[in-house]
Design an enzyme around this catalytic site. Structure first.
Site, mmCIF file in Angstrom:
data_model
loop_
_atom_site.group_PDB
_atom_site.id
_atom_site.type_symbol
_atom_site.label_atom_id
_atom_site.label_comp_id
_atom_site.label_asym_id
_atom_site.label_seq_id
_atom_site.Cartn_x
_atom_site.Cartn_y
_atom_site.Cartn_z
ATOM 1 N N TYR A 164 14.620 30.696 8.569
ATOM 2 C CA TYR A 164 13.488 31.180 9.034
ATOM 3 C C TYR A 164 13.271 31.109 10.533
ATOM 4 O O TYR A 164 13.688 30.191 11.189
ATOM 5 C CB TYR A 164 12.356 30.435 8.467
ATOM 6 C CG TYR A 164 12.148 30.465 6.994
ATOM 7 C CD1 TYR A 164 11.577 31.962 6.501
ATOM 8 C CD2 TYR A 164 12.037 29.525 6.186
ATOM 9 C CE1 TYR A 164 11.181 31.848 5.079
ATOM 10 C CE2 TYR A 164 12.030 29.719 4.885
ATOM 11 C CZ TYR A 164 11.281 30.928 4.417
ATOM 12 O OH TYR A 164 11.186 30.860 2.953
ATOM 13 N N ARG A 196 -10.733 -0.071 14.553
ATOM 14 C CA ARG A 196 -10.535 0.692 13.218
ATOM 15 C C ARG A 196 -11.376 -0.129 11.979
ATOM 16 O O ARG A 196 -12.162 0.661 11.283
ATOM 17 C CB ARG A 196 -8.968 0.667 12.821
ATOM 18 C CG ARG A 196 -8.633 1.406 11.735
ATOM 19 C CD ARG A 196 -7.005 1.289 11.547
ATOM 20 N NE ARG A 196 -6.686 0.206 10.833
ATOM 21 C CZ ARG A 196 -5.260 0.240 10.427
ATOM 22 N NH1 ARG A 196 -4.668 1.190 10.586
ATOM 23 N NH2 ARG A 196 -5.035 -1.003 10.066
ATOM 24 N N LYS A 254 0.909 -1.154 0.024
ATOM 25 C CA LYS A 254 -0.067 -0.033 -0.056
ATOM 26 C C LYS A 254 0.739 1.313 0.030
ATOM 27 O O LYS A 254 2.048 1.131 0.383
ATOM 28 C CB LYS A 254 -0.885 0.063 1.263
ATOM 29 C CG LYS A 254 -0.063 -0.098 2.557
ATOM 30 C CD LYS A 254 -1.139 -0.383 3.683
ATOM 31 C CE LYS A 254 -0.249 -0.326 5.086
ATOM 32 N NZ LYS A 254 -0.888 -0.502 6.119
#
Ligand SMILES: *Cc1c(COP(=O)(O)O)cnc(C)c1O
Length: 378
Positions: free
Chosen positions: A261, A139, A40
């Protein structure tokens, strides 16, 4: 450090020979049980087609994907003898596509079972499937209540040729977790509903829980791709993914200067900074900011400053300039800085590191047939 002219910011080398070696190791642990493969999510980001093809060559015949769409994409690349199994089952109304594309659903609910049964009745033939039971993941799979309903309805799976009863472990990488035995017991109980079907419980880590967990078919994914299967133990598997990022430029900054940053890193002395063309848009997670490492000429160098979208910055003060020329490659995932190690620094699991690997990488597959000759399949 290797200097490779190239147009991409990074090179991802995927070692298919290592995938073969990992498959063999898992199969040797499984004894007589079949060893399938979870491919998958594009084989956890490594390429479902090349990975599934070498696994087929090694004898794997059960390939697990999550979505029907993934199965349809993979089907033309594997021989008919390969079973492609869709773990989510059929989206409502798409049952007939499983027959058209020769793939098999995992049936996870009463609705999915009834829809598959209906199709079998229409076609007047028994249709193969796997049935999943929920034993603790909450699930997917039949709940305890649905199992009770089934017990009261002998026709519940009429027309369905159930190949395997399946369930999934929640805590398998933690060998001392009592949940493993609890789920095993529940699985053994529900399997009595399907005395003629095989059993499939173990993922990668489940294989390492021992023979009680093996049943007839295992479904490893992570271990095939080199991820450590047992928490706190040495990883017996071969590393599969090797990532190298390309240096764009270097500069020297003075004490007090900041990097990146948010100016989150400040030099305490004169420092040489190398900018490497891999960023969070390539799956190099931002949580690695000021925490990750790279390796240059075998030495660890710290990532300093925030991860940007397309770049990271390294403190390379300790590295000889011959290794720092623009275009030179630095190691980001290697045999000594593994996906598990990177994941630890990023406060996640290696699964997420692999499945995030960037689409912009130049991908190179290496393979050797078991007889030692180059495969040529690339
Ligand atoms: C992803 C998945 C697997 C493979 O798990 P690994 O931990 O990668 O070995 C097996 N079974 C199910 C149901 C899954 O969702």
């Amino acid at each position: 450090m290797q200097q490779v002219a190239g147009k991409s910011g990074a090179v991802l080398r995927i070692d298919l020979q290592a995938v073969r070696g990992n498959y063999r190791l898992l199969r040797s642990k499984l004894g007589t049980a079949h060893c399938g493969a979870a491919v998958k999510a594009d084989a956890y980001g490594l390429g479902a087609v090349p990975v599934a093809q070498v696994l087929y060559d090694e004898g794997c015949r059960h390939f697990f994907v999550a979505h029907l769409e993934e199965a349809i994409s993979l089907r033309p690349h594997l021989p008919d003898a390969a079973q492609i199994i869709v773990m989510h089952g059929s989206p409502v109304g798409y049952e007939a596509e499983f027959l058209e594309h020769r793939c098999m659903p995992v049936l996870n609910s009463r609705e999915q079972i009834l829809a598959w049964r209906k199709l079998a009745a229409q076609k007047q033939t028994a249709l193969p499937a796997i049935i999943q039971f929920d034993t603790g993941m909450a699930r997917m799979g039949l709940s305890a209540a649905e199992v009770e309903q089934w017990r009261a309805d002998p026709d519940f799976i009429q027309g369905i040729a159930v190949r395997y009863a399946m369930s999934h472990l929640a805590c398998a990488e933690d060998q001392s977790n009592p949940m493993n035995r609890q789920q095993l017991q529940r699985f053994q109980q529900v399997r009595q509903l399907l005395p003629a079907a095989g059993g499939s419980l173990a993922n990668s880590s489940g294989i390492f829980l021992g023979p009680d967990f093996h049943f007839d078919l295992a479904r490893p994914g992570a271990a095939l791709y080199g991820i450590a299967p047992v928490a706190g133990q040495e990883n017996p598997l071969f590393p599969v993914a090797h990532l190298q990022g390309r240096i764009i430029q270097t500069r020297e900054i003075s004490a007090g200067a900041t990097v990146g940053y948010g100016a989150t890193w400040q030099a305490s002395e004169t420092t040489r900074i190398a900018t490497v063309a891999v960023g969070y848009a390539d799956g190099w997670l931002r949580s690695l900011s000021n925490r990750g490492i790279a390796q240059i000429a075998g030495r660890d160098v710290p990532m300093v400053g925030k991860v940007s979208m397309d770049t990271i910055t390294l403190d390379v003060t300790q590295i000889a300039s011959e290794h720092l020329q623009p275009g030179a490659l630095v190691d980001l995932i290697s045999a000594t800085n593994t996906v598990d190690a990177v994941a630890g620094k990023a406060s996640t699991i290696a699964y997420e590191i692999l499945t995030s690997l960037g689409a912009r990488y130049q991908r190179e597959y290496t393979d050797r047939k078991p007889d030692g000759k180059p495969d040529g399949k690339q």
